[in-house]
Design a protein around this motif. Structure first.
Motif, PDB file in Angstrom:
ATOM      1  N   TRP A 130      43.255  56.594  -5.983  1.00 41.29           N
ATOM      2  CA  TRP A 130      43.817  57.950  -5.899  1.00 41.29           C
ATOM      3  C   TRP A 130      44.940  58.132  -6.907  1.00 41.29           C
ATOM      4  N   HIS A 131      45.817  57.126  -7.026  1.00 40.11           N
ATOM      5  CA  HIS A 131      46.944  57.244  -7.932  1.00 40.11           C
ATOM      6  C   HIS A 131      46.457  57.370  -9.380  1.00 40.11           C
ATOM      7  N   LEU A 132      45.441  56.576  -9.743  1.00 40.51           N
ATOM      8  CA  LEU A 132      44.879  56.671 -11.088  1.00 40.51           C
ATOM      9  C   LEU A 132      44.269  58.045 -11.338  1.00 40.51           C
ATOM     10  N   ALA A 133      43.554  58.558 -10.330  1.00 39.76           N
ATOM     11  CA  ALA A 133      42.898  59.863 -10.474  1.00 39.76           C
ATOM     12  C   ALA A 133      43.918  60.972 -10.701  1.00 39.76           C
ATOM     13  N   LEU A 134      45.120  60.823 -10.152  1.00 42.19           N
ATOM     14  CA  LEU A 134      46.178  61.813 -10.373  1.00 42.19           C
ATOM     15  C   LEU A 134      46.885  61.577 -11.707  1.00 42.19           C
ATOM     16  N   MET A 135      47.051  60.312 -12.075  1.00 40.73           N
ATOM     17  CA  MET A 135      47.723  60.001 -13.337  1.00 40.73           C
ATOM     18  C   MET A 135      46.954  60.524 -14.543  1.00 40.73           C
ATOM     19  N   VAL A 136      45.628  60.533 -14.465  1.00 38.21           N
ATOM     20  CA  VAL A 136      44.830  60.961 -15.618  1.00 38.21           C
ATOM     21  C   VAL A 136      45.166  62.390 -16.043  1.00 38.21           C
ATOM     22  N   PRO A 137      45.094  63.399 -15.159  1.00 40.01           N
ATOM     23  CA  PRO A 137      45.422  64.746 -15.631  1.00 40.01           C
ATOM     24  C   PRO A 137      46.904  64.930 -15.953  1.00 40.01           C
ATOM     25  N   VAL A 138      47.771  64.185 -15.275  1.00 40.00           N
ATOM     26  CA  VAL A 138      49.203  64.306 -15.562  1.00 40.00           C
ATOM     27  C   VAL A 138      49.541  63.769 -16.953  1.00 40.00           C
ATOM     28  N   LEU A 139      48.889  62.672 -17.346  1.00 40.23           N
ATOM     29  CA  LEU A 139      49.247  61.984 -18.579  1.00 40.23           C
ATOM     30  C   LEU A 139      48.244  62.167 -19.717  1.00 40.23           C
ATOM     31  N   ALA A 140      47.195  62.962 -19.493  1.00 40.67           N
ATOM     32  CA  ALA A 140      46.132  63.119 -20.495  1.00 40.67           C
ATOM     33  C   ALA A 140      46.653  63.587 -21.845  1.00 40.67           C
ATOM     34  N   GLU A 141      47.732  64.344 -21.860  1.00 38.22           N
ATOM     35  CA  GLU A 141      48.271  64.859 -23.128  1.00 38.22           C
ATOM     36  C   GLU A 141      48.731  63.740 -24.069  1.00 38.22           C
ATOM     37  N   TYR A 142      48.901  62.515 -23.514  1.00 37.30           N
ATOM     38  CA  TYR A 142      49.372  61.407 -24.331  1.00 37.30           C
ATOM     39  C   TYR A 142      48.239  60.537 -24.881  1.00 37.30           C
ATOM     40  N   ALA A 143      46.995  60.903 -24.610  1.00 37.64           N
ATOM     41  CA  ALA A 143      45.863  60.168 -25.177  1.00 37.64           C
ATOM     42  C   ALA A 143      45.841  60.359 -26.691  1.00 37.64           C
ATOM     43  N   ASP A 144      45.640  59.276 -27.416  1.00 31.90           N
ATOM     44  CA  ASP A 144      45.607  59.367 -28.881  1.00 31.90           C
ATOM     45  C   ASP A 144      44.323  60.018 -29.394  1.00 31.90           C
ATOM     46  N   GLU A 145      43.265  59.990 -28.592  1.00 28.74           N
ATOM     47  CA  GLU A 145      42.003  60.639 -28.932  1.00 28.74           C
ATOM     48  C   GLU A 145      41.730  61.713 -27.881  1.00 28.74           C
ATOM     49  N   PRO A 146      41.093  62.819 -28.252  1.00 30.52           N
ATOM     50  CA  PRO A 146      40.746  63.830 -27.256  1.00 30.52           C
ATOM     51  C   PRO A 146      39.873  63.222 -26.147  1.00 30.52           C
ATOM     52  N   ILE A 147      40.159  63.546 -24.896  1.00 28.60           N
ATOM     53  CA  ILE A 147      39.375  63.021 -23.783  1.00 28.60           C
ATOM     54  C   ILE A 147      38.914  64.158 -22.873  1.00 28.60           C
ATOM     55  N   ASP A 148      37.805  63.929 -22.214  1.00 24.94           N
ATOM     56  CA  ASP A 148      37.321  64.802 -21.152  1.00 24.94           C
ATOM     57  C   ASP A 148      37.995  64.322 -19.870  1.00 24.94           C
ATOM     58  N   GLU A 184      34.260  49.201 -18.155  1.00 20.76           N
ATOM     59  CA  GLU A 184      34.434  47.786 -18.470  1.00 20.76           C
ATOM     60  C   GLU A 184      34.364  47.524 -19.973  1.00 20.76           C
ATOM     61  N   GLU A 185      33.493  48.234 -20.667  1.00 13.07           N
ATOM     62  CA  GLU A 185      33.281  47.985 -22.093  1.00 13.07           C
ATOM     63  C   GLU A 185      34.260  48.756 -22.987  1.00 13.07           C
ATOM     64  N   ARG A 186      34.944  49.746 -22.421  1.00 11.81           N
ATOM     65  CA  ARG A 186      35.924  50.563 -23.162  1.00 11.81           C
ATOM     66  C   ARG A 186      35.332  51.092 -24.466  1.00 11.81           C
ATOM     67  N   ARG A 187      34.112  51.588 -24.383  1.00 10.67           N
ATOM     68  CA  ARG A 187      33.432  52.008 -25.614  1.00 10.67           C
ATOM     69  C   ARG A 187      33.637  53.484 -25.947  1.00 10.67           C
ATOM     70  N   THR A 188      34.329  54.235 -25.103  1.00  8.49           N
ATOM     71  CA  THR A 188      34.573  55.655 -25.340  1.00  8.49           C
ATOM     72  C   THR A 188      36.074  55.939 -25.231  1.00  8.49           C
ATOM     73  N   PRO A 189      36.542  57.055 -25.800  1.00 10.10           N
ATOM     74  CA  PRO A 189      37.957  57.416 -25.641  1.00 10.10           C
ATOM     75  C   PRO A 189      38.351  57.528 -24.165  1.00 10.10           C
ATOM     76  N   GLU A 190      37.454  58.069 -23.355  1.00 14.72           N
ATOM     77  CA  GLU A 190      37.748  58.221 -21.922  1.00 14.72           C
ATOM     78  C   GLU A 190      37.926  56.858 -21.251  1.00 14.72           C
ATOM     79  N   ALA A 191      37.053  55.919 -21.589  1.00 15.32           N
ATOM     80  CA  ALA A 191      37.143  54.588 -20.987  1.00 15.32           C
ATOM     81  C   ALA A 191      38.402  53.867 -21.446  1.00 15.32           C
ATOM     82  N   ARG A 192      38.761  54.028 -22.692  1.00 18.30           N
ATOM     83  CA  ARG A 192      39.974  53.377 -23.191  1.00 18.30           C
ATOM     84  C   ARG A 192      41.209  53.945 -22.506  1.00 18.30           C
TER      85      ARG A 192
END
Length: 217
Positions: free
Chosen positions: A54-72, A135-143
């Motif tokens: 749950w905490h991760l699911a909330l952190m993603v939209p809160v911190l998405a602006e800091y992704a170095d690559e555009p993410i969905d 697991e493979e971190r092959r996409t910006p979203e996974a990274r």
């Protein structure tokens, strides 16, 4: 891993696709019982996997602006919600527990086969693909999802005044090695993590120096 499914205690009077989906949703209730090494910031008890997800699911939209690559953002949330489900059968593997990490991949692969196999075939493939992508971190979203997964327990360590940083053999350099994924997805969050490590080292919450073997990140 060989325990009967939870739904077998009281079989559902529902067949077919919906029955499979509901049985899966009942089985993942087990996630609430899987304790992690990190303690909560609010009270002195260990976090469970459902709380972590749950905490991760909330952190993603809160911190998405800091992704170095555009993410969905929606896709990234799906990744962080799915990735720890295998720990229902495989158990949690703390980031600084090298003994448990030796067979982590084997345990989690077997758990993924069993758990996602409860779903209808199309959803089983979909959820397994999400887990593999993380697991493979092959996409910006996974990274970015992996970065958030590494940041969260270390925030809790800071609030605990050490937490799992106090594990024997763990030093500031070990923490830096194990959290490299953060900076690979977000330079801003990577810099924040380095500030936490430096502050923890200064406060005596993590051992200084290069003792121990950093091992794989």
């Amino acid at each position: 891993m060989d325990e009967p499914l939870l739904v077998e205690r009281r079989p559902l009077p529902i067949d077919g696709r919906l029955g499979q989906q509901l049985a899966f949703l009942i089985e993942v209730d087990r996630l609430k019982t899987v304790l992690r090494a990190s303690t909560l910031a609010a009270v002195d008890r260990r976090e469970n996997d459902a709380e972590h997800s749950w905490h991760l699911a909330l952190m993603v939209p809160v911190l998405a602006e800091y992704a170095d690559e555009p993410i969905d953002v929606g896709h990234t949330i799906r990744l962080v919600v799915v990735h720890d489900l295998v720990e229902i059968y495989a158990g949690d593997t703390p980031i600084y527990d090298d003994k448990l990490r030796t067979d982590q991949a084997e345990r989690e692969l077997a758990a993924a086969d069993k758990l996602f196999g409860l779903l209808p075939a199309d959803q089983a493939r979909e959820f397994r693909a999400l887990w593999d992508e993380f697991e493979e971190r092959r996409t910006p979203e996974a990274r970015f999802a992996k970065a958030i997964d590494r940041l969260e327990p270390n925030l809790l360590n800071w609030m605990a005044g050490g937490g799992t940083w106090l594990t024997p053999g763990v030093t500031a350099d070990v923490v830096r090695s194990r959290t490299e994924h953060i900076g690979q997805a977000s330079s801003a969050l990577g810099e924040a993590m380095r500030a936490l490590i430096t502050g923890a080292e200064r406060n005596g919450w993590v051992a200084a120096g290069q003792q121990g073997d950093p091992g794989p990140a």
